[in-house]
Design an enzyme around this catalytic site. Structure first.
Site, PDB file in Angstrom:
ATOM      1  N   CYS A 124      34.076  51.040  30.805  1.00 19.04           N
ATOM      2  CA  CYS A 124      33.936  51.527  31.399  1.00 19.04           C
ATOM      3  C   CYS A 124      32.962  53.075  31.473  1.00 19.04           C
ATOM      4  O   CYS A 124      31.874  53.085  32.592  1.00 19.04           O
ATOM      5  CB  CYS A 124      35.023  51.905  32.237  1.00 19.04           C
TER       6      CYS A 124
ATOM      7  N   LYS B   4      51.822  46.842  36.229  1.00 24.10           N
ATOM      8  CA  LYS B   4      51.280  45.612  36.220  1.00 24.10           C
ATOM      9  C   LYS B   4      50.010  45.119  34.326  1.00 24.10           C
ATOM     10  O   LYS B   4      48.831  46.389  34.869  1.00 24.10           O
ATOM     11  CB  LYS B   4      50.922  44.803  36.540  1.00 24.10           C
TER      12      LYS B   4
ATOM     13  N   GLU C 125      27.237  46.839  36.480  1.00 28.06           N
ATOM     14  CA  GLU C 125      28.389  47.280  35.226  1.00 28.06           C
ATOM     15  C   GLU C 125      28.633  45.430  34.199  1.00 28.06           C
ATOM     16  O   GLU C 125      28.683  44.449  35.808  1.00 28.06           O
ATOM     17  CB  GLU C 125      29.453  47.850  35.986  1.00 28.06           C
TER      18      GLU C 125
ATOM     19  N   GLU D 287      40.748  54.212  38.912  1.00 25.26           N
ATOM     20  CA  GLU D 287      39.850  54.693  37.282  1.00 25.26           C
ATOM     21  C   GLU D 287      38.510  53.293  37.147  1.00 25.26           C
ATOM     22  O   GLU D 287      38.681  52.271  37.711  1.00 25.26           O
ATOM     23  CB  GLU D 287      40.155  55.519  36.280  1.00 25.26           C
TER      24      GLU D 287
HETATM   25  P1  NAI Z   1      40.197  43.732  37.966  1.00 27.93           P
HETATM   26  O1  NAI Z   1      39.485  45.358  38.553  1.00 27.93           O
HETATM   27  O2  NAI Z   1      39.227  42.120  38.535  1.00 27.93           O
HETATM   28  O3  NAI Z   1      40.801  43.497  36.464  1.00 27.93           O
HETATM   29  C1  NAI Z   1      42.017  44.855  36.682  1.00 27.93           C
HETATM   30  C2  NAI Z   1      43.141  44.833  37.408  1.00 27.93           C
HETATM   31  O4  NAI Z   1      43.504  44.386  38.532  1.00 27.93           O
HETATM   32  C3  NAI Z   1      43.336  43.621  36.758  1.00 27.93           C
HETATM   33  O5  NAI Z   1      45.183  43.854  36.186  1.00 27.93           O
HETATM   34  C4  NAI Z   1      44.507  43.228  38.320  1.00 27.93           C
HETATM   35  O6  NAI Z   1      45.130  41.859  37.945  1.00 27.93           O
HETATM   36  C5  NAI Z   1      44.411  43.647  39.122  1.00 27.93           C
HETATM   37  N1  NAI Z   1      44.323  43.420  40.255  1.00 27.93           N
HETATM   38  C6  NAI Z   1      42.443  42.321  40.551  1.00 27.93           C
HETATM   39  N2  NAI Z   1      43.003  41.535  41.784  1.00 27.93           N
HETATM   40  C7  NAI Z   1      43.477  42.879  42.756  1.00 27.93           C
HETATM   41  C8  NAI Z   1      43.832  42.992  43.590  1.00 27.93           C
HETATM   42  N3  NAI Z   1      43.327  42.429  44.924  1.00 27.93           N
HETATM   43  N4  NAI Z   1      45.426  44.047  43.438  1.00 27.93           N
HETATM   44  C9  NAI Z   1      45.556  44.397  42.507  1.00 27.93           C
HETATM   45  N5  NAI Z   1      45.123  44.117  42.276  1.00 27.93           N
HETATM   46  C10 NAI Z   1      44.696  43.702  41.436  1.00 27.93           C
HETATM   47  O7  NAI Z   1      38.648  43.498  37.220  1.00 27.93           O
HETATM   48  P2  NAI Z   1      38.457  42.097  36.280  1.00 27.93           P
HETATM   49  O8  NAI Z   1      37.862  40.675  37.079  1.00 27.93           O
HETATM   50  O9  NAI Z   1      39.362  41.858  35.339  1.00 27.93           O
HETATM   51  O10 NAI Z   1      36.677  42.517  34.988  1.00 27.93           O
HETATM   52  C11 NAI Z   1      35.617  42.298  36.309  1.00 27.93           C
HETATM   53  C12 NAI Z   1      34.442  43.545  36.803  1.00 27.93           C
HETATM   54  O11 NAI Z   1      35.557  44.885  36.149  1.00 27.93           O
HETATM   55  C13 NAI Z   1      34.322  43.069  34.523  1.00 27.93           C
HETATM   56  O12 NAI Z   1      33.414  43.176  34.565  1.00 27.93           O
HETATM   57  C14 NAI Z   1      33.805  44.827  35.004  1.00 27.93           C
HETATM   58  O13 NAI Z   1      32.960  45.439  35.643  1.00 27.93           O
HETATM   59  C15 NAI Z   1      34.912  45.444  35.381  1.00 27.93           C
HETATM   60  N6  NAI Z   1      36.197  46.655  34.619  1.00 27.93           N
HETATM   61  C16 NAI Z   1      36.055  48.120  34.946  1.00 27.93           C
HETATM   62  C17 NAI Z   1      37.233  48.285  34.469  1.00 27.93           C
HETATM   63  C18 NAI Z   1      37.564  49.635  33.950  1.00 27.93           C
HETATM   64  O14 NAI Z   1      37.962  49.817  32.558  1.00 27.93           O
HETATM   65  N7  NAI Z   1      36.426  50.500  34.807  1.00 27.93           N
HETATM   66  C19 NAI Z   1      38.350  47.214  33.200  1.00 27.93           C
HETATM   67  C20 NAI Z   1      38.171  46.340  33.806  1.00 27.93           C
HETATM   68  C21 NAI Z   1      37.284  45.041  34.033  1.00 27.93           C
END
Ligand code: NAI
Ligand code: MG
Length: 498
Positions: A299, A189, A396, A265
């Site tokens: 990240c 996804k 973060e 990750e």
């Molecule tokens: P997120 O963690 O909500 O989204 C990442 C992925 O997880 C997306 O594909 C999303 O659809 C999915 N997701 C969201 N809720 C889920 C659930 N309950 N069950 C399964 N999958 C789910 O991140 P978001 O809201 O886009 O960004 C928020 C913060 O997260 C950012 O400000 C940053 O701090 C962090 N982040 C870290 C990343 C990294 O590379 N480690 C990448 C993106 C965000």
């Protein structure tokens, strides 16, 4: 015929055919509920197009397709052939680098130069894992003369993979590379903010010759499709990159469903440490790249910058100049280094952190505001006079915002560097090899860079200590996360036991 393609245009490639459907069984299809959602261009805040949205029902269909492929045609494919298919996919990405990079810039906002770099890394990563396909080996061990024991590696099965929006294509490659070369099938996804580039790539999956159902790519929201993948009873493993809070939710869903294997990750708050004896010009360039690369949406971004007291004032003045020289603007301009943040929500979150920094009494050395009046652009921002307990030093931010602080001794900076719940990456800048190695050893981080930053390579494992995750991606190491171990004990006759 379902409406699963649309004609789009990028400023540098002209018009192209954009798939909008869910990619299941090598075909683009509408979702069962016929839902769609809008995709936004973060540079203009305008709608690019709509794509089909996967709900729980579509996840069920995609998982069933992946299961059928796993139990059937994919098992029949030899490891050598698996590698060839992956290599072919990599070559198709290479041949289509221009369009993949342009779509990435359009949807994510990253500068075209960085997007081209990302696609190059995708190609490298897929080729590397293509090479691993026929090198997965087990072992034998001598236990007893009348027995034969061997230990075999097998694919886990159907892998659910949930990726973020900061590197839409590269995160896909990091995930599918190790999963496919070890013989698994995949339901991946994409992030709801950036579904387009993966759908362009999906076309090459069929063209490369993968059997239907081996790699399924769906667009959808985390709380619906993401949650359905992590709680699914027929998904054997879930791999996730994203926020710590969602990582926890995925682990809980895995625990309360079928105890699928989990790798995570997650976030970071990485220290970037500059000693008095560092090459200051070099260090400034790497510190700048460490925080502002990909608009701070990394990240592993080097967000906490610790500079030793002997060079602190000189460093801050020069770093400020360097940050102000970063070209912010249209991602399709070849000189642009920093484009917009990915979404309104991320823009608001980052501006909220800047506000918090101001309220807690930190000093803004430069930036602190939006850039322009359209698009989610934020000025490269540096805070100084930051205490360890401030929000901007602990959480973060995921934007072009860093905090800089002074230190005196090595002992002190090791303590400061480790003063976080995260442990993804760190860097040390010094000309003294002993200092470099001592400090690298003492930092609790999955990756340490010495006199550089963000030097990520698919041959090197990547992942986090502490709350930055579980397991490692990349390198040889990730392969174990996609393999089960089977111990087989064969009795060669002889006396009956007992
Ligand atoms: P997120 O963690 O909500 O989204 C990442 C992925 O997880 C997306 O594909 C999303 O659809 C999915 N997701 C969201 N809720 C889920 C659930 N309950 N069950 C399964 N999958 C789910 O991140 P978001 O809201 O886009 O960004 C928020 C913060 O997260 C950012 O400000 C940053 O701090 C962090 N982040 C870290 C990343 C990294 O590379 N480690 C990448 C993106 C965000
Ligand atoms: Mg977008």
């Amino acid at each position: 015929m379902a409406n699963v393609f649309t004609e789009l245009k990028t400023p540098i490639t002209g018009t192209y055919k954009q798939p909008t459907g869910l990619f299941i069984n090598n075909e683009f299809v509408e979702g069962v509920d016929k839902k769609t959602f809008e995709v936004i261009n973060p540079s203009t805040e305008e709608v690019i197009c709509s794509v089909h949205e996967a709900t729980e029902k579509d996840v069920d269909i995609a998982v069933a397709a992946a299961r059928k492929a796993f139990e059937g045609p994919w098992r029949e494919v030899t490891p050598q052939k698996r590698g060839q298919l992956m290599y072919k996919l990599a070559e198709l990405c290479e041949q289509n680098l221009d369009i993949l990079a342009a779509v990435e810039s359009l949807d994510n906002g990253k500068s075209i130069t960085l997007a081209r770099g990302d696609v190059g890394a995708v190609v490298g990563c897929l080729k590397y894992y293509a090479g691993w396909a026929d090198k997965i080996e087990g072992t034998t061990t001598d236990v007893a003369p009348d027995m034969f024991h061997y230990i075999k590696k097998e694919p886990i099965g159907v892998c659910g993979q949930i990726i973020p929006w900061n590197f839409p294509l590269l995160m896909l490659a990091w995930k599918i590379g190790p999963a496919l070369c070890t013989g698994n099938t995949v339901v991946l996804k994409t992030a709801e903010q950036t579904p387009l580039s993966a759908l362009v790539l999906a076309q090459y999956v069929k063209e490369a010759g993968f059997p239907p159902g081996v790699l399924n790519i769906i667009s959808g929201f985390g709380k619906v499709a993401g949650a359905a993948i992590s709680a699914h009873m027929d998904v054997d493993k879930v791999a996730f990159t994203g926020s710590t809070i969602v990582g926890r939710a995925i682990m809980k869903a895995a625990a309360s469903s079928n105890l699928k294997k989990v790798t995570l990750e997650l976030g970071g708050k990485s220290p970037n440490i500059v000693f008095n004896d560092a090459d200051i010009e070099q260090a400034i360039s790497w510190v700048n790249f460490g925080i502002y690369y990909n608009h701070g949406q990394c990240c592993c971004a080097g967000t906490r910058i610790y500079v030793q007291d002997g060079i602190y004032d000189k460093f801050v003045a020069a770093f400020k100049k360097r940050a102000e020289a970063n070209k912010v603007g249209d991602p399709f301009h070849h000189e642009t280094f920093q484009g917009p943040q990915v979404s309104q929500l991320q823009f608001d979150r980052i501006m909220g952190y800047i506000q918090a920094g101001k309220e807690e009494g930190a000093t803004i050395e430069t930036g602190g505001d939006r850039h322009g009046d359209k698009g989610y652009f934020i000025q490269p921002t540096i805070f100084s006079n930051v205490r360890s307990d401030m929000k901007i030093m602990q959480e973060e931010i995921f934007g072009p915002v860093c905090a800089i602080a002074k230190f005196s001794t090595e002992e002190e900076v090791i303590k400061l560097g480790n003063d976080t719940t995260y442990g993804l990456a760190a860097a040390v800048h010094t000309k003294d090899l002993n200092t470099a190695i001592r400090v690298s050893n003492a930092l609790k981080a999955g990756t340490v860079w010495v006199n550089c930053y963000n030097m990520i390579h698919h041959q090197m494992p990547f992942g986090g200590y502490k709350a930055s995750g579980i397991g490692r991606e990349l390198g040889k190491e990730v392969l174990n996360n996609y393999l089960e171990t089977k111990s087989v004990s064969v009795r060669l006759g002889g006396a009956l036991f007992g």
